[in-house]
Design a protein around this motif. Sequence first.
Motif, PDB file in Angstrom:
ATOM      1  N   GLY A  98       0.618  -1.130   0.002  1.00 42.17           N
ATOM      2  CA  GLY A  98       0.069   0.099   0.061  1.00 42.17           C
ATOM      3  C   GLY A  98       0.847   1.384  -0.125  1.00 42.17           C
ATOM      4  O   GLY A  98       0.383   2.206   0.605  1.00 42.17           O
ATOM      5  N   VAL A  99       1.833   1.198  -0.613  1.00 41.56           N
ATOM      6  CA  VAL A  99       2.830   2.294  -0.703  1.00 41.56           C
ATOM      7  C   VAL A  99       2.050   3.384  -1.160  1.00 41.56           C
ATOM      8  O   VAL A  99       2.403   4.717  -0.639  1.00 41.56           O
ATOM      9  N   GLU A 100       1.209   3.666  -2.138  1.00 43.21           N
ATOM     10  CA  GLU A 100       0.391   4.749  -2.641  1.00 43.21           C
ATOM     11  C   GLU A 100      -0.556   5.239  -1.385  1.00 43.21           C
ATOM     12  O   GLU A 100      -1.058   6.577  -1.497  1.00 43.21           O
ATOM     13  N   LEU A 101      -0.641   4.552  -0.434  1.00 44.66           N
ATOM     14  CA  LEU A 101      -1.493   4.861   0.713  1.00 44.66           C
ATOM     15  C   LEU A 101      -1.018   5.781   1.654  1.00 44.66           C
ATOM     16  O   LEU A 101      -1.724   6.424   2.495  1.00 44.66           O
ATOM     17  N   TYR A 102       0.431   6.150   1.783  1.00 39.93           N
ATOM     18  CA  TYR A 102       1.031   6.637   2.763  1.00 39.93           C
ATOM     19  C   TYR A 102       1.420   8.141   2.121  1.00 39.93           C
ATOM     20  O   TYR A 102       2.184   8.180   1.283  1.00 39.93           O
ATOM     21  N   ALA A 103       1.019   8.899   2.958  1.00 47.59           N
ATOM     22  CA  ALA A 103       1.039  10.450   2.692  1.00 47.59           C
ATOM     23  C   ALA A 103       2.516  11.214   3.138  1.00 47.59           C
ATOM     24  O   ALA A 103       2.744  10.743   4.130  1.00 47.59           O
ATOM     25  N   ASN A 104       3.088  11.468   2.205  1.00 47.65           N
ATOM     26  CA  ASN A 104       4.500  12.410   2.543  1.00 47.65           C
ATOM     27  C   ASN A 104       5.563  11.516   3.313  1.00 47.65           C
ATOM     28  O   ASN A 104       5.700  11.771   4.646  1.00 47.65           O
ATOM     29  N   PRO A 105       5.803  10.342   2.910  1.00 47.28           N
ATOM     30  CA  PRO A 105       6.760   9.574   3.702  1.00 47.28           C
ATOM     31  C   PRO A 105       8.215   9.997   3.902  1.00 47.28           C
ATOM     32  O   PRO A 105       8.815  10.589   2.908  1.00 47.28           O
ATOM     33  N   LYS A 106       8.735   9.984   4.955  1.00 47.74           N
ATOM     34  CA  LYS A 106      10.260  10.339   5.317  1.00 47.74           C
ATOM     35  C   LYS A 106      11.030   9.254   4.262  1.00 47.74           C
ATOM     36  O   LYS A 106      12.161   9.798   3.722  1.00 47.74           O
ATOM     37  N   LEU A 107      10.747   8.292   4.097  1.00 51.26           N
ATOM     38  CA  LEU A 107      11.587   7.184   3.552  1.00 51.26           C
ATOM     39  C   LEU A 107      10.607   6.648   1.960  1.00 51.26           C
ATOM     40  O   LEU A 107       9.433   6.672   2.227  1.00 51.26           O
ATOM     41  N   ILE A 108      11.529   6.263   1.016  1.00 49.78           N
ATOM     42  CA  ILE A 108      10.782   5.702  -0.120  1.00 49.78           C
ATOM     43  C   ILE A 108      11.024   4.345  -0.117  1.00 49.78           C
ATOM     44  O   ILE A 108      12.002   3.734  -0.020  1.00 49.78           O
ATOM     45  N   GLU A 109       9.981   3.465  -0.199  1.00 46.74           N
ATOM     46  CA  GLU A 109       9.969   2.008  -0.029  1.00 46.74           C
ATOM     47  C   GLU A 109      10.527   1.619  -1.300  1.00 46.74           C
ATOM     48  O   GLU A 109      10.163   2.228  -2.455  1.00 46.74           O
ATOM     49  N   LYS A 110      11.130   0.398  -1.542  1.00 48.78           N
ATOM     50  CA  LYS A 110      11.585  -0.158  -2.811  1.00 48.78           C
ATOM     51  C   LYS A 110      10.341  -1.043  -2.929  1.00 48.78           C
ATOM     52  O   LYS A 110       9.796  -1.811  -2.348  1.00 48.78           O
ATOM     53  N   PRO A 111      10.234  -1.520  -4.262  1.00 45.32           N
ATOM     54  CA  PRO A 111       9.349  -2.409  -4.895  1.00 45.32           C
ATOM     55  C   PRO A 111       9.806  -3.744  -4.305  1.00 45.32           C
ATOM     56  O   PRO A 111      10.849  -3.978  -4.291  1.00 45.32           O
ATOM     57  N   PHE A 112       8.905  -4.768  -4.252  1.00 46.03           N
ATOM     58  CA  PHE A 112       9.157  -5.965  -3.894  1.00 46.03           C
ATOM     59  C   PHE A 112       8.280  -6.898  -4.694  1.00 46.03           C
ATOM     60  O   PHE A 112       7.482  -6.763  -5.402  1.00 46.03           O
ATOM     61  N   THR A 113       8.741  -8.293  -4.528  1.00 50.94           N
ATOM     62  CA  THR A 113       8.151  -9.441  -5.356  1.00 50.94           C
ATOM     63  C   THR A 113       6.754  -9.702  -5.302  1.00 50.94           C
ATOM     64  O   THR A 113       6.305  -9.676  -4.220  1.00 50.94           O
ATOM     65  N   GLN A 114       5.753  -9.716  -6.142  1.00 48.85           N
ATOM     66  CA  GLN A 114       4.379  -9.856  -5.987  1.00 48.85           C
ATOM     67  C   GLN A 114       3.812 -11.144  -6.246  1.00 48.85           C
ATOM     68  O   GLN A 114       2.668 -11.632  -6.241  1.00 48.85           O
ATOM     69  N   LEU A 115       4.566 -12.069  -6.425  1.00 50.14           N
ATOM     70  CA  LEU A 115       4.224 -13.632  -6.421  1.00 50.14           C
ATOM     71  C   LEU A 115       5.206 -14.488  -5.729  1.00 50.14           C
ATOM     72  O   LEU A 115       6.654 -14.129  -5.658  1.00 50.14           O
ATOM     73  N   LEU A 116       4.779 -15.682  -5.278  1.00 48.27           N
ATOM     74  CA  LEU A 116       5.980 -16.806  -5.060  1.00 48.27           C
ATOM     75  C   LEU A 116       6.532 -17.167  -6.279  1.00 48.27           C
ATOM     76  O   LEU A 116       6.176 -17.748  -6.989  1.00 48.27           O
TER      77      LEU A 116
END
Length: 471
Positions: A98-116
């Motif tokens: 839910g990275v798009e749901l967090y407003a004005n984050p101090k850190l930027i998350e990196k993408p992660f794998t979406q399936l096993l």
Amino acid sequence: MKFKLLYVLISVLAFSSCQNGQNQKPNILVILVDDMGYNGISCFGNKPWETLNIDRLASEGMKFTSAYASPLCSPTRASILTGKNAVRVDITNWIPGGVELYANPKLIEKPFTQLLPLKEFTVAEAFKENDYATAHVGKWHLGEGPISLPDKHGFDYSYLVTWSNLPTYFVENENNQFTGLYKNDAPELQFLTDHLADKAIFWLDDHKDAPFFMLFATQVVHHPIAAKDEVKQKYIDKGLPDKGRDAADYAAMHKHMDIAVGRLLDYLDDNNLAENTIVLFLSDNGGREPETINTPFRGGKGEILEGGIRVPLLVRWPKNIAANSKSEVPVITHDLYPTLLDLAGCNLIPEQHIDGVSFAPVLTGIQKTVDERSLYWHYPHYTSMKFGQPSSAIRKGDWKLIEFLEDNRLELYNLKKDPSESNNLLEEKPNIANELKKLLDDWRTNVDAKMPVRNPDYDSTKYSGWPKSGN
């Protein structure tokens, strides 16, 4: 793929030795519940509801008081199936996140794998190669679409709920409100746990004469909080409020879960399968606040605090595991893969379950503990929870160190003396903190953990947080 073929060959070679001490392969039933806190069942807590069927597993088997999972569901499920810390398979958050749901984050998350990843040789594949019938019933949450469903990961049969947030727990055939349920064939309007128990028993009835491995993954007690009116009314009559923390609707969800577990246990009893079936029960993470509170621990789902990662674990195998026994040995979800293989008498596959340690000797009474090791968590994401921010943690012995990555703040706790993590000993025990911090740093490097980076657009004058909950 070449690694998966290697594991297949290893398992085939191990086939003749996959026997328990009675020269009969044990059946295996893993029951994985969703979002239930450590104290969510009677034998672990004092909530205003009873879980009599689940408590049978404690009275007839072993209860673990220091069992751990990831702080959210998809990483835990990946860990169980692969025998690896979920960081190694790059599933560090609930899918899709839910990275798009967090407003004005101090850190930027990196993408992660979406399936096993298909290259992983799952515990289901290991048992399938040892002539087990395999089934997955319930929540999957390890990727949607045909390329990453259970049939691609060793399960002969699957009946699934694929996503996280359901619109309703009431299902029926061709119910357009419930498109997450594959092959929905409920004969009438049913509560989901009742329907999933029906499907599990239907499959068990066709495979009771062969060794089986089943993962039964309930959706409860994940939100939306819902229950049958007549079940909820029983708790209202007992004085619980209709809604709110540990309210009647939430209590009723636990009752639905307990009924489903009871039906599976009764089926094993009625078909003379209980004596040679290993039943393992656990939750995928801590309880979700504000629906509940994870006393005596701090925090809950989505946090690396004890309330978010310590979970109930029960294991029953009559005549092999002492009844009404208890262990304080710290164990974690990636230990289940080698432990179940070990109990079944199968050769281990250390190239696959690289992080898992078998605690079978503890279960069978051969040993009181396992060799001391460190347990690690890495959650480089944001959630809606108070402490749901990018963080990492290590537990070694009684000591736990947490690093909050926004400001690299450290917290150190002695969990034996302070399980509620209320007394930060960082200044009093700097040598222990330094040792654990180095171990944590080295581990993150070793597993190539993704670290969030500073947000150049972060504005300290604006609101920073989660506008709405999506996990």
